[in-house]
Scaffold this motif. Structure first.
Motif, PDB file in Angstrom:
ATOM      1  N   PHE A   1       0.805  -1.220   0.000  1.00 50.68           N
ATOM      2  CA  PHE A   1       0.000   0.000   0.000  1.00 50.68           C
ATOM      3  C   PHE A   1       0.841   1.275   0.000  1.00 50.68           C
ATOM      4  O   PHE A   1       0.593   2.187   0.789  1.00 50.68           O
ATOM      5  CB  PHE A   1      -0.942   0.014   1.196  1.00 50.68           C
ATOM      6  N   SER A   2       1.790   1.378  -0.881  1.00 46.47           N
ATOM      7  CA  SER A   2       2.533   2.638  -0.984  1.00 46.47           C
ATOM      8  C   SER A   2       1.630   3.682  -1.623  1.00 46.47           C
ATOM      9  O   SER A   2       0.876   3.393  -2.561  1.00 46.47           O
ATOM     10  CB  SER A   2       3.791   2.439  -1.834  1.00 46.47           C
ATOM     11  N   GLY A   3       1.686   4.889  -1.111  1.00 47.98           N
ATOM     12  CA  GLY A   3       0.856   5.956  -1.642  1.00 47.98           C
ATOM     13  C   GLY A   3      -0.548   6.004  -1.063  1.00 47.98           C
ATOM     14  O   GLY A   3      -1.369   6.821  -1.476  1.00 47.98           O
ATOM     15  N   VAL A   4      -0.814   5.124  -0.089  1.00 43.97           N
ATOM     16  CA  VAL A   4      -2.115   5.116   0.570  1.00 43.97           C
ATOM     17  C   VAL A   4      -1.907   5.478   2.034  1.00 43.97           C
ATOM     18  O   VAL A   4      -1.056   4.882   2.709  1.00 43.97           O
ATOM     19  CB  VAL A   4      -2.811   3.744   0.459  1.00 43.97           C
ATOM     20  N   SER A   5      -2.645   6.434   2.529  1.00 45.34           N
ATOM     21  CA  SER A   5      -2.448   6.913   3.901  1.00 45.34           C
ATOM     22  C   SER A   5      -3.347   6.176   4.884  1.00 45.34           C
ATOM     23  O   SER A   5      -4.271   5.453   4.506  1.00 45.34           O
ATOM     24  CB  SER A   5      -2.713   8.421   3.969  1.00 45.34           C
ATOM     25  N   ASP A   6      -3.057   6.360   6.171  1.00 43.96           N
ATOM     26  CA  ASP A   6      -3.855   5.756   7.236  1.00 43.96           C
ATOM     27  C   ASP A   6      -5.149   6.534   7.428  1.00 43.96           C
ATOM     28  O   ASP A   6      -5.268   7.690   7.015  1.00 43.96           O
ATOM     29  CB  ASP A   6      -3.075   5.746   8.554  1.00 43.96           C
ATOM     30  N   ILE A   7      -6.081   5.893   8.103  1.00 43.31           N
ATOM     31  CA  ILE A   7      -7.335   6.554   8.448  1.00 43.31           C
ATOM     32  C   ILE A   7      -7.811   5.983   9.778  1.00 43.31           C
ATOM     33  O   ILE A   7      -7.564   4.813  10.086  1.00 43.31           O
ATOM     34  CB  ILE A   7      -8.399   6.347   7.344  1.00 43.31           C
ATOM     35  N   SER A   8      -8.442   6.824  10.580  1.00 44.63           N
ATOM     36  CA  SER A   8      -8.990   6.367  11.849  1.00 44.63           C
ATOM     37  C   SER A   8     -10.258   5.566  11.568  1.00 44.63           C
ATOM     38  O   SER A   8     -11.171   6.037  10.889  1.00 44.63           O
ATOM     39  CB  SER A   8      -9.305   7.565  12.743  1.00 44.63           C
ATOM     40  N   LEU A   9     -10.303   4.328  12.085  1.00 48.84           N
ATOM     41  CA  LEU A   9     -11.427   3.443  11.801  1.00 48.84           C
ATOM     42  C   LEU A   9     -12.520   3.601  12.854  1.00 48.84           C
ATOM     43  O   LEU A   9     -12.281   3.446  14.048  1.00 48.84           O
ATOM     44  CB  LEU A   9     -10.955   1.989  11.760  1.00 48.84           C
ATOM     45  N   ASN A  10     -13.711   3.913  12.392  1.00 54.45           N
ATOM     46  CA  ASN A  10     -14.888   3.946  13.241  1.00 54.45           C
ATOM     47  C   ASN A  10     -16.106   3.704  12.356  1.00 54.45           C
ATOM     48  O   ASN A  10     -15.988   3.562  11.129  1.00 54.45           O
ATOM     49  CB  ASN A  10     -15.007   5.274  13.999  1.00 54.45           C
ATOM     50  N   ARG A  11     -17.271   3.643  12.966  1.00 52.52           N
ATOM     51  CA  ARG A  11     -18.479   3.347  12.185  1.00 52.52           C
ATOM     52  C   ARG A  11     -18.706   4.382  11.094  1.00 52.52           C
ATOM     53  O   ARG A  11     -19.113   4.051   9.977  1.00 52.52           O
ATOM     54  CB  ARG A  11     -19.682   3.298  13.122  1.00 52.52           C
ATOM     55  N   ARG A  12     -18.440   5.645  11.402  1.00 51.43           N
ATOM     56  CA  ARG A  12     -18.637   6.726  10.441  1.00 51.43           C
ATOM     57  C   ARG A  12     -17.732   6.533   9.220  1.00 51.43           C
ATOM     58  O   ARG A  12     -18.135   6.806   8.083  1.00 51.43           O
ATOM     59  CB  ARG A  12     -18.352   8.064  11.121  1.00 51.43           C
ATOM     60  N   THR A  13     -16.510   6.044   9.431  1.00 50.73           N
ATOM     61  CA  THR A  13     -15.569   5.838   8.330  1.00 50.73           C
ATOM     62  C   THR A  13     -16.162   4.913   7.282  1.00 50.73           C
ATOM     63  O   THR A  13     -16.111   5.188   6.081  1.00 50.73           O
ATOM     64  CB  THR A  13     -14.250   5.238   8.855  1.00 50.73           C
ATOM     65  N   PHE A  14     -16.747   3.808   7.725  1.00 48.28           N
ATOM     66  CA  PHE A  14     -17.306   2.838   6.789  1.00 48.28           C
ATOM     67  C   PHE A  14     -18.529   3.417   6.068  1.00 48.28           C
ATOM     68  O   PHE A  14     -18.789   3.082   4.917  1.00 48.28           O
ATOM     69  CB  PHE A  14     -17.689   1.561   7.528  1.00 48.28           C
ATOM     70  N   GLN A  15     -19.260   4.296   6.719  1.00 52.79           N
ATOM     71  CA  GLN A  15     -20.444   4.894   6.103  1.00 52.79           C
ATOM     72  C   GLN A  15     -20.075   5.882   4.997  1.00 52.79           C
ATOM     73  O   GLN A  15     -20.902   6.184   4.127  1.00 52.79           O
ATOM     74  CB  GLN A  15     -21.288   5.598   7.167  1.00 52.79           C
ATOM     75  N   LEU A  16     -18.851   6.375   5.015  1.00 51.61           N
ATOM     76  CA  LEU A  16     -18.408   7.349   4.018  1.00 51.61           C
ATOM     77  C   LEU A  16     -18.034   6.714   2.686  1.00 51.61           C
ATOM     78  O   LEU A  16     -17.853   7.414   1.693  1.00 51.61           O
ATOM     79  CB  LEU A  16     -17.211   8.146   4.560  1.00 51.61           C
ATOM     80  N   VAL A  17     -17.878   5.400   2.666  1.00 52.77           N
ATOM     81  CA  VAL A  17     -17.477   4.717   1.431  1.00 52.77           C
ATOM     82  C   VAL A  17     -18.584   4.837   0.397  1.00 52.77           C
ATOM     83  O   VAL A  17     -19.759   4.560   0.673  1.00 52.77           O
ATOM     84  CB  VAL A  17     -17.159   3.228   1.690  1.00 52.77           C
ATOM     85  N   GLN A  18     -18.202   5.256  -0.805  1.00 48.80           N
ATOM     86  CA  GLN A  18     -19.154   5.370  -1.911  1.00 48.80           C
ATOM     87  C   GLN A  18     -18.616   4.573  -3.099  1.00 48.80           C
ATOM     88  O   GLN A  18     -17.745   5.030  -3.829  1.00 48.80           O
ATOM     89  CB  GLN A  18     -19.372   6.834  -2.301  1.00 48.80           C
ATOM     90  N   LEU A  19     -19.130   3.362  -3.241  1.00 44.68           N
ATOM     91  CA  LEU A  19     -18.754   2.492  -4.346  1.00 44.68           C
ATOM     92  C   LEU A  19     -20.025   1.948  -4.972  1.00 44.68           C
ATOM     93  O   LEU A  19     -20.995   1.672  -4.261  1.00 44.68           O
ATOM     94  CB  LEU A  19     -17.902   1.315  -3.841  1.00 44.68           C
ATOM     95  N   ASP A  20     -20.024   1.787  -6.285  1.00 48.74           N
ATOM     96  CA  ASP A  20     -21.208   1.189  -6.898  1.00 48.74           C
ATOM     97  C   ASP A  20     -21.252  -0.297  -6.547  1.00 48.74           C
ATOM     98  O   ASP A  20     -20.247  -0.909  -6.181  1.00 48.74           O
ATOM     99  CB  ASP A  20     -21.205   1.402  -8.414  1.00 48.74           C
ATOM    100  N   ARG A  21     -22.438  -0.867  -6.678  1.00 47.58           N
ATOM    101  CA  ARG A  21     -22.654  -2.252  -6.250  1.00 47.58           C
ATOM    102  C   ARG A  21     -21.949  -3.266  -7.124  1.00 47.58           C
ATOM    103  O   ARG A  21     -21.908  -4.452  -6.798  1.00 47.58           O
ATOM    104  CB  ARG A  21     -24.168  -2.540  -6.223  1.00 47.58           C
ATOM    105  N   ASN A  22     -21.378  -2.815  -8.242  1.00 46.67           N
ATOM    106  CA  ASN A  22     -20.618  -3.733  -9.087  1.00 46.67           C
ATOM    107  C   ASN A  22     -19.236  -4.042  -8.503  1.00 46.67           C
ATOM    108  O   ASN A  22     -18.572  -4.975  -8.955  1.00 46.67           O
ATOM    109  CB  ASN A  22     -20.459  -3.151 -10.503  1.00 46.67           C
ATOM    110  N   ARG A  23     -18.826  -3.273  -7.533  1.00 45.34           N
ATOM    111  CA  ARG A  23     -17.521  -3.519  -6.898  1.00 45.34           C
ATOM    112  C   ARG A  23     -17.695  -4.535  -5.775  1.00 45.34           C
ATOM    113  O   ARG A  23     -17.377  -4.263  -4.615  1.00 45.34           O
ATOM    114  CB  ARG A  23     -16.952  -2.217  -6.352  1.00 45.34           C
ATOM    115  N   ARG A  24     -18.234  -5.691  -6.119  1.00 44.45           N
ATOM    116  CA  ARG A  24     -18.562  -6.690  -5.100  1.00 44.45           C
ATOM    117  C   ARG A  24     -17.325  -7.131  -4.327  1.00 44.45           C
ATOM    118  O   ARG A  24     -17.390  -7.377  -3.121  1.00 44.45           O
ATOM    119  CB  ARG A  24     -19.229  -7.914  -5.744  1.00 44.45           C
TER     120      ARG A  24
END
Length: 346
Positions: free
Chosen positions: A138-161
Motif C-alpha cells: 500500500f505505498s501511496g495510501v495513507s492511514d485513516i482512523s477506523l470507526n463506524r462513520r468511516t465505513f459509512q463514508l465509502v461510496q462504491l457502486d454495487r458492481n464492486r462486489r
C-alpha cells in the motif's frame, strides 16, 4: 454454543452467506482455513489474501482534491491562499486540482485494518506474514482512523462486489478489536452469543436466497401485520412490531422459519420438550399472517436450531398448522450442511 465450537472453515461460509458474498468465498482455499483455530486468524487470512488478489487485478483509484503551491497553473487558482500566504512573491500560485490516486477511503480502510491486525496479539505466524506482505503493497495510501462513520463514508457502486466483500471483513474486524490502554496491544474479542445468533439468522436468509429457486425469500419483507381488527387507530401505535426471521413463499407453499441459536433447543427436566416461548412466538406469526394473507395455501412453521449434543427432528400439528423443529449440525462437512439445509424446506 459459541462460535469457537464451529470449525473455522464453516464460520467462513456462514459469513459469506450472511454478507451475501458467497461467490467471493474462493478468496482463500478452504483446506488452508482448516489449519486455523481462531476467528481472528480466519479474518486476517481472508483479508490478506483478498488484498493480494486485489493488487494482482489492479488497485482501485479515484479523484481527490489536492491543494498545492505550483510554479504554473493547474486546476483552479486559490486566490485566498495565494494572497494569505504570499506565495506569489516566491514565484508560485496556490492551486486546487483533482488528482487520480489510490489514496481513496476504501483503500485507506484496507491498509489501516491490516496495520491494526499487525498489532494483534496471538495471531498465527503464517497469517501474520500474509498480512505483512499485503500491508507492504500500500505505498501511496495513507492511514485513516477506523470507526463506524468511516465505513459509512465509502461510496462504491454495487458492481464492486469484491471491494464490498473485503470491506465487510474490515468492518467485522473493527467491531471485534479492542485496544489495551495500558500496553497499547490490540486484542480480538470472541463472538458473543448475540452476535452468533444474528450471524445464524443472516446465514439462513442468505443461504435460501442463493441456493434454491422454488421459494421467494422475504419477498414482501419479514414484517407480519397483527390481526388487530377492532383496535382503534389511536391505539395501534402501542402494538409492538412483529417480524419473522425468514418467510419463504411459493404458489403451493408458505413457510415461516424462525432461526434459534440456542445451546439447548429443548426444555424440561430431562430436556425433552420444545420450548413453549418458541412455539408461542411461531404460532403468533402463523395465525396473524394467515389472517391477513389468506388460508390457501396453508402456512407452515419451522423452528431451526444448531445441533449441540443430538440431532432434532420433531413434527407436530398445532391449531391446524404443521410445525416442525429441526437442527443443523454446523460442525459437519460443508457439503452435508448444504444438503441438510435444502432438505429442511423440501
Amino acid at each position: 454454543m459459541t462460535g469457537q465450537t464451529i470449525p473455522i472453515a464453516n464460520i467462513y461460509y456462514l459469513l459469506c452467506y450472511a454478507w451475501k458474498h458467497i461467490d467471493e468465498r474462493n478468496v482463500v482455499r478452504i483446506h488452508e482455513l482448516k489449519e486455523l483455530n481462531q476467528i481472528y486468524d480466519l479474518l486476517g487470512k481472508v483479508l490478506a489474501e483478498g488484498v493480494l488478489r486485489l493488487f494482482r487485478g489492479g488497485l482501485d483509484r479515484g479523484y481527490i482534491e489536492v491543494g498545492e503551491d505550483l510554479a504554473g497553473i493547474r486546476g483552479k487558482i486559490d486566490v485566498g491562499q495565494t494572497v494569505k500566504r504570499a506565495v506569489r512573491a516566491k514565484g508560485r500560485i496556490s492551486c486546487n486540482y483533482e488528482d487520480m490516486t489510490p489514496d481513496v477511503i476504501h483503500n485507506r480502510i484496507l491498509r489501516s485494518t491490516l496495520m491494526t491486525l499487525l498489532r494483534c496479539l496471538g495471531m498465527d505466524w503464517r497469517v501474520r506474514e500474509a498480512i505483512r506482505r499485503a500491508f507492504s503493497k500500500f505505498s501511496g495510501v495513507s492511514d485513516i482512523s477506523l470507526n463506524r462513520r468511516t465505513f459509512q463514508l465509502v461510496q462504491l457502486d454495487r458492481n464492486r462486489r469484491y471491494y464490498w466483500f473485503l470491506l465487510s471483513v474490515c468492518r467485522l474486524i473493527h467491531e471485534q478489536l479492542s485496544v489495551d490502554e495500558s500496553s497499547g496491544h490490540t486484542r480480538f474479542s470472541d463472538f458473543t452469543e448475540e452476535q452468533m445468533a444474528k450471524l445464524f439468522e443472516d446465514f439462513v436468509i442468505g443461504f435460501y436466497q442463493h441456493e434454491q429457486i422454488e421459494f421467494k425469500v422475504n419477498g414482501s419483507g419479514r414484517a407480519i401485520t397483527w390481526n388487530d381488527d377492532g383496535t382503534s387507530e389511536s391505539q395501534r401505535s402501542m402494538i409492538p412490531r412483529m417480524e419473522a426471521d425468514v418467510i419463504l413463499e411459493a404458489p403451493h407453499r408458505r413457510l415461516i422459519l424462525d432461526a434459534k441459536y440456542y445451546s439447548e433447543a429443548l426444555s424440561g427436566r430431562f430436556g425433552g420438550k420444545l420450548r413453549s416461548s418458541h412455539l408461542y412466538q411461531l404460532l403468533a406469526y402463523l395465525r396473524n399472517r394467515e389472517a391477513k394473507e389468506g388460508v390457501v395455501p396453508k402456512h407452515e412453521g419451522i423452528l431451526l436450531y444448531p445441533t449441540v449434543d443430538r440431532p432434532l427432528s420433531i413434527d407436530v400439528r398445532l391449531e391446524g398448522f404443521r410445525v416442525r423443529a429441526r437442527s443443523i449440525d454446523l460442525s459437519k462437512d460443508w457439503r452435508e450442511i448444504h444438503d441438510a439445509m435444502l432438505s429442511i424446506i423440501s
